[in-house]
Design a protein around this motif. Structure first.
Motif, short mmCIF file in Angstrom:
data_model
loop_
_atom_site.label_atom_id
_atom_site.label_comp_id
_atom_site.label_asym_id
_atom_site.label_seq_id
_atom_site.Cartn_x
_atom_site.Cartn_y
_atom_site.Cartn_z
N ALA A 88 -15.53 15.74 18.71
CA ALA A 88 -15.35 14.86 17.56
C ALA A 88 -14.47 15.52 16.51
N PHE A 89 -14.67 16.82 16.27
CA PHE A 89 -13.86 17.52 15.27
C PHE A 89 -12.40 17.58 15.70
N THR A 111 -7.63 15.15 7.90
CA THR A 111 -7.81 16.47 7.34
C THR A 111 -9.09 17.11 7.85
N VAL A 112 -9.25 18.39 7.50
CA VAL A 112 -10.45 19.12 7.91
C VAL A 112 -11.69 18.48 7.30
N ARG A 117 -16.65 15.45 8.05
CA ARG A 117 -17.44 14.27 7.72
C ARG A 117 -17.71 13.44 8.98
N LYS A 118 -16.77 13.41 9.89
CA LYS A 118 -16.97 12.69 11.15
C LYS A 118 -18.09 13.32 11.98
N ALA A 166 -21.99 6.52 22.55
CA ALA A 166 -21.70 5.21 21.96
C ALA A 166 -21.36 5.35 20.48
N ILE A 167 -22.04 6.27 19.79
CA ILE A 167 -21.73 6.49 18.37
C ILE A 167 -20.28 6.92 18.19
N LEU A 168 -19.81 7.78 19.07
CA LEU A 168 -18.45 8.29 18.96
C LEU A 168 -17.41 7.30 19.48
#
Length: 289
Positions: A88-89, A111-112, A117-118, A166-168
């Motif tokens: 995700a990052f 951005t980082v 936050r993701k 599913a969230i991602l």
């Protein structure tokens, strides 16, 4: 009936079939571009299987699912969360935005802080799903007065395997989740197929494995919540294989087949127009189709 008439009818039928295939493919592509304007990236197929394998490995004698289940399940949850968090990052989970036009600008502006936050949003949603799954476990007979930690860690692992993909992958709307997980729409997008397969392939075996918990066989693997977690892990591995075949192997093979068939038809038409006997060859090619 002349061979020319038969040839014309065969050509018209062939064109109609190709038109229908193109129409179905166009509708699917339009839905995917409208809902998920992303390109497929299969790196997580390898990483997902590796994360599952590492999570199932017992590092040493003092850390195993029989003697120290809470500690062991905490390690497996940590491995899975780190795997999802890294993808995700890095913004490479399952699908990535195409680097062209405004999409390229959006990718550069990620951005980082937004990446962190993701990952945080993913973690919060996973914990919320874990609480809901733990509640379902209790409603269906999980121990309440004892083994609370085991129940919670089992819920976290099942949530990471079934819900976090599913969230991602899906949009954060009820309609998107309902279409992906509950509908039988034949023209789902690749992200919807991905989320649906991993969800049901993880949940269904975990549900089925619960059958062994109340049995009086006295086996160590029957203790709560070993069958639940084991079923979810094995089902998730099956889901990864299913997604790889359905979303990547089959479409690639179908595209190669269609391309080769189109090339063969073009060659038959060119041969038919280049020499006098070509019409017979073209007629034979139509019959083969």
């Amino acid at each position: 009936m002349s061979s020319t008439s038969r040839s014309n009818r065969a050509a018209a039928g062939d064109a109609g079939g190709r038109t229908e295939q193109k129409s179905v493919a166009a509708r699917t592509d339009q839905h995917q571009q409208e809902s998920y304007p992303l390109d497929a990236n299969g790196i997580e197929l390898v990483l997902g299987g590796l994360a599952n394998a590492v999570s199932l490995v017992t590092p040493r004698r003092g850390l195993n699912v029989y003697d120290t289940p809470v500690k062991y399940l905490a390690v497996t949850a940590g491995v899975l969360f780190a795997y999802y968090g890294i993808l995700a990052f890095a913004d490479i989970y399952c699908f990535k935005a195409p680097l062209r036009g405004s999409a390229a600008g959006r990718r550069r502006r990620l951005t980082v802080a937004r990446r962190v936050r993701k990952v945080a949003t993913m973690g919060a949603a996973t914990l919320a799903a874990s609480a809901a799954i733990a509640g379902v476990f209790v409603l269906f007979g999980a121990p309440v007065a004892t083994q609370q930690a085991e129940t919670l860690m089992a819920a976290v692992n099942v949530s990471l395997l079934a819900v976090t993909p599913a969230i991602l992958t899906l949009r954060p709307t009820a309609a998107a989740w309902r279409r992906a997980l509950l509908s039988v729409e034949p023209h789902k997008s690749v992200p919807e197929k991905w989320a649906s397969a991993l969800f049901w392939c993880s949940v269904a075996p975990a549900w089925a494995a619960a059958y062994f918990v109340p049995m009086d066989w006295g086996r160590p693997w029957q203790r709560w919540p070993i069958p639940i977690v084991g079923g979810a892990f094995l089902g998730n591995l099956v889901g990864l294989l299913y997604v790889a075949v359905r979303c990547f192997v089959i479409p690639a093979a179908r595209a190669d087949f269609i391309e080769s068939e189109d090339a063969r038809r073009r060659m038959a038409r060119e041969a038919g127009g280049s020499h006098p006997g070509g019409s017979a060859d073209l007629e034979a090619a139509k019959k083969e189709e």
